[in-house]
Motif scaffolding. Structure first.
Motif, PDB file in Angstrom:
ATOM      1  N   ARG A   1       0.827  -1.197   0.000  1.00 40.72           N
ATOM      2  CA  ARG A   1       0.000   0.000   0.000  1.00 40.72           C
ATOM      3  C   ARG A   1       0.868   1.255   0.000  1.00 40.72           C
ATOM      4  NH1 ARG A   1      -4.808   1.641   4.261  1.00 40.72           N
ATOM      5  NH2 ARG A   1      -5.478   3.510   3.163  1.00 40.72           N
ATOM      6  N   GLY A   2       0.575   2.147  -0.888  1.00 41.50           N
ATOM      7  CA  GLY A   2       1.342   3.374  -1.009  1.00 41.50           C
ATOM      8  C   GLY A   2       1.814   3.556  -2.431  1.00 41.50           C
ATOM      9  N   SER A   3       3.013   3.012  -2.758  1.00 41.44           N
ATOM     10  CA  SER A   3       3.546   3.267  -4.094  1.00 41.44           C
ATOM     11  C   SER A   3       4.446   2.161  -4.624  1.00 41.44           C
ATOM     12  CB  SER A   3       4.352   4.576  -4.072  1.00 41.44           C
ATOM     13  OG  SER A   3       5.467   4.454  -3.186  1.00 41.44           O
ATOM     14  N   ARG A   4       4.582   1.031  -3.919  1.00 43.26           N
ATOM     15  CA  ARG A   4       5.648   0.105  -4.240  1.00 43.26           C
ATOM     16  C   ARG A   4       5.208  -1.223  -4.824  1.00 43.26           C
ATOM     17  NH1 ARG A   4       7.877   0.164   0.833  1.00 43.26           N
ATOM     18  NH2 ARG A   4       7.906  -2.098   0.846  1.00 43.26           N
ATOM     19  N   LEU A   5       6.075  -1.717  -5.728  1.00 39.07           N
ATOM     20  CA  LEU A   5       6.061  -3.110  -6.158  1.00 39.07           C
ATOM     21  C   LEU A   5       7.399  -3.703  -5.751  1.00 39.07           C
ATOM     22  CD1 LEU A   5       4.950  -5.537  -7.846  1.00 39.07           C
ATOM     23  CD2 LEU A   5       6.136  -4.522  -9.815  1.00 39.07           C
TER      24      LEU A   5
ATOM     25  N   ASP B   1       8.827   2.364  -7.014  1.00 37.42           N
ATOM     26  CA  ASP B   1       8.071   3.018  -5.942  1.00 37.42           C
ATOM     27  C   ASP B   1       7.326   4.219  -6.504  1.00 37.42           C
ATOM     28  OD1 ASP B   1      10.139   4.736  -6.438  1.00 37.42           O
ATOM     29  OD2 ASP B   1      10.886   4.807  -4.384  1.00 37.42           O
ATOM     30  N   LYS B   2       6.983   4.134  -7.777  1.00 37.39           N
ATOM     31  CA  LYS B   2       6.337   5.262  -8.456  1.00 37.39           C
ATOM     32  C   LYS B   2       4.906   4.938  -8.862  1.00 37.39           C
ATOM     33  CE  LYS B   2      10.600   7.375 -10.214  1.00 37.39           C
ATOM     34  NZ  LYS B   2      11.461   6.671  -9.260  1.00 37.39           N
ATOM     35  N   LEU B   3       4.230   4.141  -8.056  1.00 35.78           N
ATOM     36  CA  LEU B   3       2.838   3.790  -8.312  1.00 35.78           C
ATOM     37  C   LEU B   3       1.932   4.566  -7.371  1.00 35.78           C
ATOM     38  CD1 LEU B   3       3.533  -0.017  -8.527  1.00 35.78           C
ATOM     39  CD2 LEU B   3       2.747   1.382 -10.454  1.00 35.78           C
ATOM     40  N   ASN B   4       0.726   4.815  -7.813  1.00 34.69           N
ATOM     41  CA  ASN B   4      -0.238   5.555  -7.012  1.00 34.69           C
ATOM     42  C   ASN B   4      -1.250   4.585  -6.408  1.00 34.69           C
ATOM     43  OD1 ASN B   4      -1.859   7.533  -5.869  1.00 34.69           O
ATOM     44  ND2 ASN B   4      -3.009   7.890  -7.763  1.00 34.69           N
ATOM     45  N   ASN B   5      -1.027   4.211  -5.143  1.00 33.89           N
ATOM     46  CA  ASN B   5      -1.909   3.284  -4.442  1.00 33.89           C
ATOM     47  C   ASN B   5      -2.134   1.999  -5.240  1.00 33.89           C
ATOM     48  OD1 ASN B   5      -2.417   4.767  -2.041  1.00 33.89           O
ATOM     49  ND2 ASN B   5      -3.817   6.086  -3.179  1.00 33.89           N
ATOM     50  N   PRO B   6      -1.080   1.215  -5.472  1.00 28.54           N
ATOM     51  CA  PRO B   6      -1.250  -0.043  -6.205  1.00 28.54           C
ATOM     52  C   PRO B   6      -2.143  -1.001  -5.438  1.00 28.54           C
ATOM     53  CG  PRO B   6       0.899   0.033  -5.156  1.00 28.54           C
ATOM     54  CD  PRO B   6       0.299   1.402  -4.992  1.00 28.54           C
ATOM     55  N   SER B   7      -2.973  -1.737  -6.176  1.00 28.81           N
ATOM     56  CA  SER B   7      -3.945  -2.596  -5.518  1.00 28.81           C
ATOM     57  C   SER B   7      -3.927  -4.030  -6.008  1.00 28.81           C
ATOM     58  CB  SER B   7      -5.352  -2.017  -5.699  1.00 28.81           C
ATOM     59  OG  SER B   7      -5.644  -1.838  -7.072  1.00 28.81           O
TER      60      SER B   7
ATOM     61  N   ALA C   1       5.239  -6.869 -15.437  1.00 29.27           N
ATOM     62  CA  ALA C   1       4.241  -6.914 -14.373  1.00 29.27           C
ATOM     63  C   ALA C   1       3.158  -5.901 -14.714  1.00 29.27           C
ATOM     64  CB  ALA C   1       4.859  -6.574 -13.024  1.00 29.27           C
ATOM     65  N   TYR C   2       1.922  -6.267 -14.448  1.00 29.33           N
ATOM     66  CA  TYR C   2       0.795  -5.345 -14.612  1.00 29.33           C
ATOM     67  C   TYR C   2       0.235  -5.047 -13.236  1.00 29.33           C
ATOM     68  CZ  TYR C   2       0.905  -5.936 -19.628  1.00 29.33           C
ATOM     69  OH  TYR C   2       1.294  -5.911 -20.945  1.00 29.33           O
ATOM     70  N   ILE C   3       0.101  -3.777 -12.936  1.00 32.10           N
ATOM     71  CA  ILE C   3      -0.334  -3.355 -11.613  1.00 32.10           C
ATOM     72  C   ILE C   3      -1.582  -2.505 -11.743  1.00 32.10           C
ATOM     73  CG2 ILE C   3       0.266  -2.116  -9.496  1.00 32.10           C
ATOM     74  CD1 ILE C   3       3.068  -3.147 -11.771  1.00 32.10           C
ATOM     75  N   SER C   4      -2.635  -2.904 -11.036  1.00 35.81           N
ATOM     76  CA  SER C   4      -3.835  -2.071 -10.992  1.00 35.81           C
ATOM     77  C   SER C   4      -3.681  -1.057  -9.872  1.00 35.81           C
ATOM     78  CB  SER C   4      -5.087  -2.927 -10.758  1.00 35.81           C
ATOM     79  OG  SER C   4      -4.980  -3.637  -9.542  1.00 35.81           O
ATOM     80  N   THR C   5      -4.308   0.094 -10.048  1.00 36.14           N
ATOM     81  CA  THR C   5      -4.227   1.163  -9.048  1.00 36.14           C
ATOM     82  C   THR C   5      -5.626   1.625  -8.684  1.00 36.14           C
ATOM     83  OG1 THR C   5      -4.028   2.865 -10.761  1.00 36.14           O
ATOM     84  CG2 THR C   5      -1.978   1.936  -9.885  1.00 36.14           C
ATOM     85  N   SER C   6      -5.714   2.316  -7.554  1.00 39.00           N
ATOM     86  CA  SER C   6      -7.018   2.704  -7.033  1.00 39.00           C
ATOM     87  C   SER C   6      -7.699   3.783  -7.857  1.00 39.00           C
ATOM     88  CB  SER C   6      -6.881   3.180  -5.581  1.00 39.00           C
ATOM     89  OG  SER C   6      -6.009   4.287  -5.501  1.00 39.00           O
ATOM     90  N   ASP C   7      -6.999   4.353  -8.836  1.00 35.76           N
ATOM     91  CA  ASP C   7      -7.634   5.362  -9.692  1.00 35.76           C
ATOM     92  C   ASP C   7      -8.242   4.750 -10.948  1.00 35.76           C
ATOM     93  OD1 ASP C   7      -5.388   4.697 -11.108  1.00 35.76           O
ATOM     94  OD2 ASP C   7      -4.536   6.725 -11.175  1.00 35.76           O
TER      95      ASP C   7
ATOM     96  N   ASP D   1      14.139   0.226 -17.819  1.00 30.18           N
ATOM     97  CA  ASP D   1      13.483   1.384 -17.235  1.00 30.18           C
ATOM     98  C   ASP D   1      12.260   0.891 -16.463  1.00 30.18           C
ATOM     99  OD1 ASP D   1      12.248   3.730 -16.582  1.00 30.18           O
ATOM    100  OD2 ASP D   1      11.838   4.373 -18.635  1.00 30.18           O
ATOM    101  N   ARG D   2      12.243   1.115 -15.165  1.00 34.48           N
ATOM    102  CA  ARG D   2      11.156   0.606 -14.319  1.00 34.48           C
ATOM    103  C   ARG D   2      10.019   1.606 -14.156  1.00 34.48           C
ATOM    104  NH1 ARG D   2      13.566  -3.554 -11.304  1.00 34.48           N
ATOM    105  NH2 ARG D   2      14.801  -4.756 -12.776  1.00 34.48           N
TER     106      ARG D   2
END
Length: 299
Positions: free
Chosen positions: A231-235, A250-256, A266-272, A285-286
């Motif tokens: 929770r926050g910004s990290r994978l 660590d550049k994600l917005n509330n990864p879920s 990797a595919y990351i869903s976010t709360s937005d 490049d991450r």
């Protein structure tokens, strides 16, 4: 009513927003020529590698390429597929939680739920006869028979958010709100103990790693590592043997939620309501790149 817009893709999530990831897989399927996105958990029948997706432009949902797979559900939460891909099992958190069987060719769901009272269940299939799910409200890991709906308690652990199977009889469970850990569960040992009427609790589980924040989701790469979203910004990437952790981004917005495609992404869903792709290769490049927009409309 709500509609499932996908197959099983990106798991986990911020409570109250978590079902947004349910829209992800058909969106990713459109990016990858119709194949479904995989967690790359070896045991799950719905998890086959797919072609590397195109980067531009982001796919918008809903659209011609991102459409509803089934209607008539209230609050769809998670999905799992049988080995043929012809049957999808969908958990719905409404009214205490239920599990539904869906024909993927027609989008028709069963007239009656497979089972009820399962809460906000995250589910995976070990095979066509056996599934496992966690529910943070009951603090339980359960085994379920999709054909009959029969459930068997496996273990008790605090606030389980997500799980993945390694194909070798183990479940890896991401937890939050107090425990904040990635646990390894020997399913055979746990079920044997509960069958004797004894409790198999988190005190007896193997702790792979801990976190300073909630772990919302986990995916396995089949090569000895797990990817977890914090929770926050990290994978983070976690070595399953040593527990050593390394931050991927660590550049994600509330990864879920997180899923792997088997081709270094990797595919990351976010709360937005977004779905982001991150390159996993060494030296890459991450920076997260948005792959899909509008997934929040799934709920």
């Amino acid at each position: 009513m709500h509609a499932v817009v996908s197959n099983r893709a990106v798991r986990g999530g911020v409570r109250g927003r978590r079902a947004r990831w349910v829209a992800a897989a058909l969106a990713v399927a459109a990016l990858t020529g119709g194949a479904s996105l995989a967690d790359t958990t070896p045991a799950a029948a719905d998890q086959a590698p797919v072609a590397a997706p195109s980067a531009e432009p982001p796919l918008t949902c809903p659209s011609v390429a991102c459409h509803r797979a089934v209607q008539g559900l209230d609050k769809p939460w998670d999905t799992a597929f049988d080995s043929s891909g012809g049957t999808m099992y969908v958990t719905d958190e409404a009214n205490g939680g239920s599990l539904w069987k869906v024909d993927t060719a027609t989008g028709t769901k069963s007239e009656e739920p497979v089972t009820t009272g399962i809460g906000q269940a995250q589910i995976v299939l070990a095979d066509d006869e056996t599934g496992y799910f966690v529910d943070f409200r009951s603090d339980k890991l359960w085994r379920v028979e999709p054909a009959t709906g029969k459930r068997h308690e496996v273990a008790t652990l605090a606030n389980p958010n997500d799980l993945a199977l390694d194909g070798q009889g183990n479940a890896y469970i991401a937890t939050g709100e107090g425990s904040n850990a990635l646990y390894k569960v020997d399913l055979k040992a746990a079920e044997a103990k509960t069958a004797r009427g004894e409790k198999f609790t988190d005190r007896e589980l193997s702790v792979v790693t801990t976190s300073e924040g909630n772990l919302y989701a986990v995916a396995l790469d089949g090569q000895g590592s797990a990817y977890v979203v914090n929770r926050g910004s990290r994978l983070d990437k976690v070595n399953l043997t040593t527990g050593r952790k390394a931050t991927v981004t660590d550049k994600l917005n509330n990864p879920s939620g997180v899923a792997l495609d088997g081709h270094g992404h990797a595919y990351i869903s976010t709360s937005d309501g977004g779905l982001y792709r991150v390159e996993l290769a060494g030296g890459a490049d991450r920076t997260p790149h948005q792959a899909v927009t509008g997934l929040g409309s799934a709920r």
